[in-house]
Write a protein that holds these residues in place. Structure first.
Motif, PDB file in Angstrom:
ATOM      1  N   ALA A   1      20.239  39.938  21.483  1.00  0.00           N
ATOM      2  CA  ALA A   1      21.361  40.274  22.489  1.00  0.00           C
ATOM      3  C   ALA A   1      22.562  40.645  21.785  1.00  0.00           C
ATOM      4  CB  ALA A   1      21.546  39.371  23.698  1.00  0.00           C
ATOM      5  N   ASP A   2      23.391  41.671  22.109  1.00  0.00           N
ATOM      6  CA  ASP A   2      24.771  42.087  21.751  1.00  0.00           C
ATOM      7  C   ASP A   2      25.646  41.260  22.356  1.00  0.00           C
ATOM      8  OD1 ASP A   2      23.701  44.030  19.904  1.00  0.00           O
ATOM      9  OD2 ASP A   2      23.676  45.617  21.373  1.00  0.00           O
ATOM     10  N   GLU A   3      25.416  40.927  23.568  1.00  0.00           N
ATOM     11  CA  GLU A   3      26.533  40.150  24.278  1.00  0.00           C
ATOM     12  C   GLU A   3      25.788  39.047  25.164  1.00  0.00           C
ATOM     13  OE1 GLU A   3      29.518  40.807  24.108  1.00  0.00           O
ATOM     14  OE2 GLU A   3      29.767  43.099  23.795  1.00  0.00           O
TER      15      GLU A   3
ATOM     16  N   VAL B   1      23.957  42.475  28.819  1.00  0.00           N
ATOM     17  CA  VAL B   1      24.653  40.991  28.809  1.00  0.00           C
ATOM     18  C   VAL B   1      23.332  40.073  29.228  1.00  0.00           C
ATOM     19  CG1 VAL B   1      26.458  39.237  29.662  1.00  0.00           C
ATOM     20  CG2 VAL B   1      26.942  41.676  29.496  1.00  0.00           C
ATOM     21  N   LEU B   2      23.318  38.974  28.276  1.00  0.00           N
ATOM     22  CA  LEU B   2      22.486  37.773  28.610  1.00  0.00           C
ATOM     23  C   LEU B   2      23.123  36.564  28.969  1.00  0.00           C
ATOM     24  CD1 LEU B   2      19.697  36.335  28.201  1.00  0.00           C
ATOM     25  CD2 LEU B   2      20.056  36.035  26.019  1.00  0.00           C
ATOM     26  N   VAL B   3      23.047  35.812  30.130  1.00  0.00           N
ATOM     27  CA  VAL B   3      23.581  34.901  30.613  1.00  0.00           C
ATOM     28  C   VAL B   3      22.359  33.998  30.421  1.00  0.00           C
ATOM     29  CG1 VAL B   3      24.593  33.472  32.179  1.00  0.00           C
ATOM     30  CG2 VAL B   3      24.970  35.948  32.060  1.00  0.00           C
ATOM     31  N   THR B   4      22.474  32.915  29.530  1.00  0.00           N
ATOM     32  CA  THR B   4      21.483  31.855  29.019  1.00  0.00           C
ATOM     33  C   THR B   4      21.760  30.353  29.052  1.00  0.00           C
ATOM     34  OG1 THR B   4      19.564  31.431  27.702  1.00  0.00           O
ATOM     35  CG2 THR B   4      21.762  32.681  26.807  1.00  0.00           C
ATOM     36  N   SER B   5      20.899  29.638  29.059  1.00  0.00           N
ATOM     37  CA  SER B   5      21.202  27.971  28.744  1.00  0.00           C
ATOM     38  C   SER B   5      20.545  27.885  27.285  1.00  0.00           C
ATOM     39  CB  SER B   5      20.737  27.201  29.779  1.00  0.00           C
ATOM     40  OG  SER B   5      19.468  27.393  29.959  1.00  0.00           O
ATOM     41  N   GLU B   6      20.104  28.777  26.866  1.00  0.00           N
ATOM     42  CA  GLU B   6      19.508  28.678  25.497  1.00  0.00           C
ATOM     43  C   GLU B   6      19.949  29.669  24.576  1.00  0.00           C
ATOM     44  OE1 GLU B   6      15.373  28.318  25.835  1.00  0.00           O
ATOM     45  OE2 GLU B   6      15.412  26.780  27.072  1.00  0.00           O
TER      46      GLU B   6
ATOM     47  N   ALA C   1      27.593  22.646  21.360  1.00  0.00           N
ATOM     48  CA  ALA C   1      26.858  22.891  20.049  1.00  0.00           C
ATOM     49  C   ALA C   1      27.440  23.931  19.527  1.00  0.00           C
ATOM     50  CB  ALA C   1      25.625  23.336  20.399  1.00  0.00           C
ATOM     51  N   ASP C   2      27.455  24.425  18.053  1.00  0.00           N
ATOM     52  CA  ASP C   2      27.982  25.613  17.580  1.00  0.00           C
ATOM     53  C   ASP C   2      27.302  26.792  18.337  1.00  0.00           C
ATOM     54  OD1 ASP C   2      29.743  24.112  16.169  1.00  0.00           O
ATOM     55  OD2 ASP C   2      28.503  23.801  14.220  1.00  0.00           O
ATOM     56  N   LEU C   3      28.421  27.960  18.240  1.00  0.00           N
ATOM     57  CA  LEU C   3      27.840  29.142  18.951  1.00  0.00           C
ATOM     58  C   LEU C   3      28.233  30.235  17.962  1.00  0.00           C
ATOM     59  CD1 LEU C   3      29.012  28.866  22.543  1.00  0.00           C
ATOM     60  CD2 LEU C   3      26.614  28.487  21.860  1.00  0.00           C
ATOM     61  N   ARG C   4      27.393  31.131  17.795  1.00  0.00           N
ATOM     62  CA  ARG C   4      27.397  32.078  16.738  1.00  0.00           C
ATOM     63  C   ARG C   4      28.762  33.014  17.441  1.00  0.00           C
ATOM     64  NH1 ARG C   4      25.329  37.009  18.825  1.00  0.00           N
ATOM     65  NH2 ARG C   4      23.666  37.036  19.975  1.00  0.00           N
ATOM     66  N   SER C   5      29.459  33.757  16.400  1.00  0.00           N
ATOM     67  CA  SER C   5      30.480  34.550  16.651  1.00  0.00           C
ATOM     68  C   SER C   5      30.275  35.371  17.872  1.00  0.00           C
ATOM     69  CB  SER C   5      30.909  35.248  15.426  1.00  0.00           C
ATOM     70  OG  SER C   5      32.047  36.179  15.803  1.00  0.00           O
ATOM     71  N   GLY C   6      31.191  35.733  18.882  1.00  0.00           N
ATOM     72  CA  GLY C   6      30.860  36.657  20.027  1.00  0.00           C
ATOM     73  C   GLY C   6      30.123  36.097  21.248  1.00  0.00           C
ATOM     74  N   VAL C   7      29.635  35.041  21.296  1.00  0.00           N
ATOM     75  CA  VAL C   7      29.153  34.389  22.026  1.00  0.00           C
ATOM     76  C   VAL C   7      30.046  33.563  23.055  1.00  0.00           C
ATOM     77  CG1 VAL C   7      27.437  32.567  23.239  1.00  0.00           C
ATOM     78  CG2 VAL C   7      26.917  33.946  20.897  1.00  0.00           C
ATOM     79  N   MET C   8      30.057  33.764  24.016  1.00  0.00           N
ATOM     80  CA  MET C   8      31.202  33.403  25.251  1.00  0.00           C
ATOM     81  C   MET C   8      30.549  32.022  25.612  1.00  0.00           C
ATOM     82  SD  MET C   8      32.374  34.387  29.002  1.00  0.00           S
ATOM     83  CE  MET C   8      32.912  33.317  30.203  1.00  0.00           C
ATOM     84  N   ASP C   9      31.432  31.018  25.597  1.00  0.00           N
ATOM     85  CA  ASP C   9      31.241  29.522  26.028  1.00  0.00           C
ATOM     86  C   ASP C   9      31.687  29.460  27.359  1.00  0.00           C
ATOM     87  OD1 ASP C   9      31.093  26.664  26.463  1.00  0.00           O
ATOM     88  OD2 ASP C   9      31.721  26.171  24.507  1.00  0.00           O
ATOM     89  N   GLU C  10      30.790  29.543  28.269  1.00  0.00           N
ATOM     90  CA  GLU C  10      31.134  29.652  29.876  1.00  0.00           C
ATOM     91  C   GLU C  10      32.150  28.236  30.293  1.00  0.00           C
ATOM     92  OE1 GLU C  10      29.315  29.549  34.071  1.00  0.00           O
ATOM     93  OE2 GLU C  10      29.041  27.997  32.633  1.00  0.00           O
TER      94      GLU C  10
END
Length: 246
Positions: free
Chosen positions: A115-117, A101-106, A132-141
């Motif tokens: 990254a898969d997750e 899993v990648l936790v990122t501000s970018e 901002a628009d996030l690609r499918s599967g990206v969690m918006d914290e």
């Protein structure tokens, strides 16, 4: 073995209402001028929610690797690191490390594309979405973290020899991470821009029930009235113990 989860439990048992951290953002950008204060109880809630998200939403467990791509020093970096350690997984700060899993501000960076997750973290304190628009599967914290529970119970525990932190190609095990308990108590200033150094300094202070004041954007001037009003006793000492390379 004394883990970060044990350390957080000790902070809560000592006095849950005391400040765990105070954060000032002096860096240029949309967060400039922010001041955030988290009591030990509120910090514990943030950690529990993030840990539940990792465990329930991404099946993170001992043996999993979570890359944190967040600025330092920053309050969000701090609770995400504690959350990873709460589930018994490995925090990696190295861009080249493979991670579950990648936790990122970018979330639009090339690393995020690979990254898969991905968990997208909005840095502003009052953000209710990443903005901002996030690609499918990206969690918006900012949008989703509130749905997770305020209490956390790990499904499994790490082994003492499991890696807790990877930084600069070096691995620090869970047994080593808090082995040096001679921390610095009181209200301690942390300004380190290296994430590994910042996290180690914070753990160093909390290991003896101290409190940290994080300032992003440079060292405050000696006559900075904010530091006097916060009751800052000293700057964080250099943490000289190197990570163990297993």
């Amino acid at each position: 073995m004394h883990t970060p989860a044990d350390m957080l439990a000790a902070l809560l048992a000592d006095d849950a209402t005391r400040p765990a951290l105070t954060y000032y953002d002096d860096a240029p950008g949309p967060c400039a001028g922010e001041r955030i204060e988290l009591s030990r109880k509120v910090l514990g809630t943030w950690v529990a929610k993030a840990a539940n998200a990792l465990q329930e939403g991404f099946d993170v467990h001992p043996g999993s690797v979570v890359r944190l791509d967040l600025p330092a020093p920053h309050w969000r970096l701090t609770y995400w690191a504690l959350a990873v350690w709460a589930v018994g997984a490995t925090v990696t700060l190295d861009a080249h490390e493979g991670a579950d899993v990648l936790v990122t501000s970018e979330p639009e960076s090339p690393d995020a594309d690979d990254a898969d997750e991905v968990i997208a973290v909005a840095l502003p304190a009052l953000a209710r979405s990443f903005g901002a628009d996030l690609r499918s599967g990206v969690m918006d914290e900012a949008r989703e973290i509130a749905s997770y529970g305020d209490d956390f119970t790990a499904w499994d525990e790490p082994e003492p020899t499991d890696p807790a932190l990877v930084a600069g190609g070096r691995r620090t095990t869970y047994r080593e991470l808090l082995a040096d308990s001679a921390g610095t108590t009181g209200r301690v200033l942390v300004t380190a821009t290296d994430p590994s150094t910042a996290l180690r300094q914070i753990l160093h202070v909390w290991s003896t029930l101290g409190s940290v004041v994080l300032v992003r954007g440079g060292e405050p001037q000696p006559d900075d009235e904010r530091m006097r009003s916060e009751g800052v006793d000293r700057s964080a000492p250099h943490v000289s113990r190197e990570e163990g390379a297993d």
